[in-house]
Design an enzyme around this catalytic site. Structure first.
Site, PDB file in Angstrom:
ATOM      1  N   CYS A  85     -10.110   0.297   0.830  1.00 55.88           N
ATOM      2  CA  CYS A  85     -11.203  -0.847   1.210  1.00 55.88           C
ATOM      3  C   CYS A  85     -11.411  -0.182   2.974  1.00 55.88           C
ATOM      4  O   CYS A  85     -12.050   1.143   2.855  1.00 55.88           O
ATOM      5  CB  CYS A  85     -10.703  -2.140   1.357  1.00 55.88           C
ATOM      6  N   HIS A 204      -7.795  -3.246  -4.130  1.00 58.47           N
ATOM      7  CA  HIS A 204      -6.172  -2.857  -2.699  1.00 58.47           C
ATOM      8  C   HIS A 204      -5.329  -2.877  -3.827  1.00 58.47           C
ATOM      9  O   HIS A 204      -4.960  -4.293  -4.590  1.00 58.47           O
ATOM     10  CB  HIS A 204      -6.122  -4.001  -2.130  1.00 58.47           C
ATOM     11  N   GLU A 206      -2.395  -2.201  -2.848  1.00 57.53           N
ATOM     12  CA  GLU A 206      -0.871  -2.954  -2.127  1.00 57.53           C
ATOM     13  C   GLU A 206      -1.262  -3.947  -2.228  1.00 57.53           C
ATOM     14  O   GLU A 206      -0.447  -4.995  -2.253  1.00 57.53           O
ATOM     15  CB  GLU A 206      -0.985  -2.568  -0.906  1.00 57.53           C
TER      16      GLU A 206
END
Lengths: 241, 89
Positions: A85, A204, A206
């Site tokens: 991002c 994302h 994560e």
């Protein structure tokens, strides 16, 4: 195996990135934007957020943070670097990756679980996926529209450097953006450099590393998605190999 | 103190979502007949001392490295705003 996560003023997702590193089985190391010390890490994650308030352009000021000079040198030396991002935007501003991100074509902030096709499994961060595999990880941004000139796009296509492409199957979003969520050229969600050690993507991974806290997996249950974890285990494996 | 004004615009081939939003709002307020809007940035740099050619070279570099991203934006003008010297760079 030490993997560093850089925190800039305005970074939001450093804690989740550190957690993903730990769940993958590596030792998470916090790196500070103002220090030009990489603390002997062997890979680096530039996490998401709004570093320096996204003033000027997303990632434009972070690029000149003291730690970034070391990150750029390390990346050019072959160290695996992942930009997520805002981290992807920073990698573009440093010119480690080509192109740039502008505002989403529909002009709104968009947050949704986003299906992606994995197109390149030869990078340091994607070797744990299968080519053509469709994964689902969260996407949340306002400046997510990937742009580059035609020559750069052709180069990325010809050299197989498009790592992730947006795919259909999201549950919501503005009309006209069912598959491609923001107008990105060639449906690009993530790319790599020629060496394959630097990868940037807008969604994302994560946030999709632990069942119970991930995206919804249709047919498998709510919040059960862990499709992002393979990015972190891939780099671990590539460093051991 | 002399002032240098830098204008940065999105490249013509890059879609400008902000300009598009402004263009869509204008007719809602009754401002008709505007075919399109593109939105850029204006930087005003107050310079210490005289603006020499060397200063302008360094400001041009600042404009193309930090103030704009050449992938998506063009520096369209760098103007010295000084009553005594209206020189354009």
């Amino acid at each position: 195996m030490r993997i560093g996560v850089v925190t800039f003023p305005g970074t939001l997702d450093d804690r989740d990135a550190l957690r993903a590193v730990r769940i993958a089985g590596a030792e998470p190391v916090t790196l500070w934007h103002g220090e030009d010390d990489l603390q002997d890490v062997e890979a680096i994650v530039l996490p998401g957020g709004f570093s320096y308030g996204d003033y000027l352009r997303a990632g434009a000021i972070s690029r000149f943070a003291p730690v970034m000079e070391k990150v750029v040198d390390a990346a050019k030396g072959g160290m695996p670097v992942l930009g997520i991002c805002n981290g992807f935007q920073i990698l573009c501003e440093t010119h480690l990756l080509p192109g740039a991100m502008i505002k989403n074509a529909h002009r709104a902030f968009l947050c949704r679980d986003q299906p992606l096709t994995v197109e390149n499994t030869r990078t340091a961060w994607t070797s744990g996926y299968e080519a053509g595999q469709v994964i689902r990880i969260p996407l949340k941004n306002q400046d997510g529209q990937y742009v580059a000139d035609e020559r750069t796009l052709a180069e990325l296509e010809d050299e197989g450097r498009i790592v992730f492409r947006y795919a259909a199957g999201a549950t919501h979003g503005p009309a006209g953006f069912e598959a491609n969520p923001n107008g990105s050229r060639h449906d690009i969600a993530g790319i790599t450099n020629a060496a394959g050690n630097v990868v940037g993507l807008m969604p994302h991974p994560e946030h999709a590393v632990e069942a119970g806290f991930g995206p919804d997996q249709p047919g498998e249950g709510t919040r059960s998605g862990t499709d992002g974890l393979a990015m972190f285990t891939s780099v671990l494996r590539s460093m051991v190999a | 103190m002399p002032r240098v004004v830098v204008h940065v615009m999105p490249k013509p081939e890059i879609l400008d979502p902000q300009g598009k939003a402004v263009a869509a709002a204008l007719p809602r307020l009754g401002f008709e007949g505007i075919a399109s809007v593109r939105q850029g940035k204006r930087f005003e740099l107050e310079v210490e001392g005289e603006i020499t050619d060397q200063v302008l070279v360094s400001l041009r570099e600042a404009a193309t490295t930090l103030l704009s991203n050449p992938v998506i934006e063009d520096v369209v003008s760098i103007d010295v705003e000084d009553a005594a010297d209206g020189a354009q760079a």
